[in-house]
Design a protein around this motif. Structure first.
Motif, mmCIF file in Angstrom:
data_model
loop_
_atom_site.group_PDB
_atom_site.id
_atom_site.type_symbol
_atom_site.label_atom_id
_atom_site.label_comp_id
_atom_site.label_asym_id
_atom_site.label_seq_id
_atom_site.Cartn_x
_atom_site.Cartn_y
_atom_site.Cartn_z
ATOM 1 N N SER A 165 75.055 31.362 50.189
ATOM 2 C CA SER A 165 75.625 31.817 48.912
ATOM 3 C C SER A 165 77.080 31.408 48.808
ATOM 4 C CB SER A 165 75.541 33.342 48.785
ATOM 5 O OG SER A 165 74.219 33.756 48.874
ATOM 6 N N GLU A 166 77.829 31.637 49.871
ATOM 7 C CA GLU A 166 79.253 31.279 49.855
ATOM 8 C C GLU A 166 79.429 29.806 49.511
ATOM 9 O OE1 GLU A 166 81.190 32.285 53.569
ATOM 10 O OE2 GLU A 166 81.091 34.405 53.003
ATOM 11 N N SER A 204 78.017 28.959 45.725
ATOM 12 C CA SER A 204 78.799 29.465 44.592
ATOM 13 C C SER A 204 80.018 28.587 44.372
ATOM 14 C CB SER A 204 79.175 30.931 44.799
ATOM 15 O OG SER A 204 79.726 31.108 46.079
ATOM 16 N N THR A 228 78.010 24.848 42.692
ATOM 17 C CA THR A 228 77.123 24.791 41.534
ATOM 18 C C THR A 228 77.237 26.087 40.728
ATOM 19 O OG1 THR A 228 74.808 25.434 41.173
ATOM 20 C CG2 THR A 228 75.383 24.783 43.364
ATOM 21 N N ASP A 229 76.943 25.993 39.427
ATOM 22 C CA ASP A 229 77.084 27.180 38.579
ATOM 23 C C ASP A 229 76.005 28.193 38.881
ATOM 24 O OD1 ASP A 229 78.974 25.634 37.443
ATOM 25 O OD2 ASP A 229 77.681 24.901 35.818
ATOM 26 N N GLU A 230 74.799 27.682 39.034
ATOM 27 C CA GLU A 230 73.678 28.583 39.158
ATOM 28 C C GLU A 230 72.848 28.213 40.373
ATOM 29 O OE1 GLU A 230 71.535 28.708 35.398
ATOM 30 O OE2 GLU A 230 70.539 30.481 36.205
ATOM 31 N N TYR A 231 72.419 29.192 41.124
ATOM 32 C CA TYR A 231 71.584 28.900 42.288
ATOM 33 C C TYR A 231 70.646 30.053 42.565
ATOM 34 C CZ TYR A 231 74.566 32.078 44.925
ATOM 35 O OH TYR A 231 75.228 33.189 45.358
ATOM 36 N N GLU A 232 69.618 29.776 43.353
ATOM 37 C CA GLU A 232 68.721 30.842 43.818
ATOM 38 C C GLU A 232 68.294 30.521 45.234
ATOM 39 O OE1 GLU A 232 65.035 30.906 41.594
ATOM 40 O OE2 GLU A 232 64.502 28.875 42.221
ATOM 41 N N ASP A 281 70.815 41.494 45.322
ATOM 42 C CA ASP A 281 71.425 40.264 44.818
ATOM 43 C C ASP A 281 70.392 39.479 44.000
ATOM 44 O OD1 ASP A 281 72.476 37.768 44.403
ATOM 45 O OD2 ASP A 281 73.070 37.411 46.486
ATOM 46 N N HIS A 337 70.336 36.574 43.031
ATOM 47 C CA HIS A 337 70.123 35.189 43.457
ATOM 48 C C HIS A 337 69.019 35.069 44.498
ATOM 49 C CE1 HIS A 337 74.460 34.747 42.127
ATOM 50 N NE2 HIS A 337 73.798 33.866 41.403
#
Ligand code: UDP
Ligand code: MG
Length: 314
Positions: free
Chosen positions: A23-24, A27, A30-34, A57, A59
């Motif tokens: 996640s670190e 973020s 990229t704008d959006e992630y999962e 979370d 994400h």
């Protein structure tokens, strides 16, 4: 949007560090992630960890198999559940370094449709493991004419490539080679294999041998061609020997040759059984494919995966 697919089999202690580090990193680039975790029938509370994280979370998403279906199945489940415009597949023991992700995403943004993770070194492995991996990849490279010795399951795939992979009908998949087979514009990212964060490797020697045979035969029919070649070789040999025997019988005394007969019976018998075994193996694979069973069965999902029904329960 970038999806990261993480197959996880009894990795309870690795889930939280994986979420935190990935996640670190994401973020920032990229704008959006999962993060899509696929618990492969874990028995140590891995899925409970995933579920708890998914509640905390948005994400984080996850699915749990009804039993252990193997890493290949977990990868394909992840691919079919992920939403991303790009999907990254990586091990959740963090042996695939998070630090390589920005470079992968950069290359994808620059137009690459498949970004292959290539190992600089194989990390720490025992000598037997190293040698058999060398042999396996040597054979595979010959069979499918792609150098796979340093390839891994660490890859980024563009949505186009993911959809192409999901279209493939076979139930016995070999992700590492299929990502070459589908083609597309590919780039490489080099990385060093890291130490496993916690827990032990899930591969036994027998498991690796089975995996090697399965993948070699699912990707090539060369073993069958070799049998035919052997057949021709023995036929020629038998002809020559037949002529010699006849000549002996007609013009000389035909007593000697007992050793030859015994040897021939043993050798030919051995080759015949080996050949039957190889053919049998292919028939078994055909049988498996004909049954058309699903690659995996999902028992439960965590987090928002509802939009992506395609292939979800297949
Ligand atoms: N894995 C899986 N199902 C299995 C075996 C392994 O999903 O049946 C996952 C495992 O949790 C890990 C990845 O596949 O995230 C690689 O496994 P492992 O680390 O045991 O293999 P190695 O790195 O030693 O090749
Ligand atoms: Mg590992």
């Amino acid at each position: 949007m970038v999806s990261v697919v993480l197959p996880a089999y009894n990795e309870a202690d690795n889930i939280e560090p994986a979420i935190k580090e990935i996640s670190e990193c994401l973020s920032g680039c990229t704008d959006e992630y999962e993060l899509v975790f696929i618990s492969d029938g874990s028995t140590d509370g891995t899925y409970e960890k995933i579920k708890a994280a998914a509640e905390a979370d948005p994400h984080v998403k996850g699915a749990e198999f009804s039993r252990n279906f193997g890493k290949e199945a977990a990868i394909f489940a992840g691919l079919s559940l992920a939403f991303g415009d790009a999907v990254i597949v990586m091990d959740c023991d963090l042996q695939h370094p998070v630090s390589a992700l920005p470079e992968m995403i950069e290359k994808w943004k620059a137009g690459a449709e498949v970004v292959e993770g290539i190992k600089n070194s194989r990390g720490r492995e025992n000598i037997f493991h190293k040698m058999s991996a060398g042999l396996f990849y040597g054979i595979m490279t010959k069979l499918i004419k792609i150098d796979m010795s340093a390839s891994s399951d660490f890859k980024l795939l563009d949505r186009k490539a993911v959809d192409a992979l999901l279209e493939l009908p076979e139930s016995n998949t070999f992700f590492r080679a299929l990502s070459f087979w589908i083609g597309f514009k590919s780039e490489k990212v080099y990385y060093d294999v890291e130490e496993r964060r916690s827990g032990k490797s899930k591969w036994s020697t027998k498991g690796l041998v089975d995996y090697a045979i399965k993948n070699a035969t699912s990707f090539s029919t060369l073993p069958l061609k070799v049998i035919t070649m052997m057949g021709w070789f023995f036929l020629l040999f038998a002809l020559a020997l037949g002529v010699q025997t006849l000549i002996n019988y007609i013009w000389f005394e035909a007593e000697t040759g007992f050793t030859t007969v015994i040897l021939l019976i043993l050798i030919v018998g051995g080759f015949l059984m080996l050949s039957l075994g190889i053919i049998g193996h292919y028939i078994a694979r055909i049988y498996e494919e004909v049954k058309g069973r699903p690659r995996f069965i999902i028992r439960d999902v965590a987090g928002d995966l509802t939009g992506n029904v395609k292939g979800q329960w297949k």
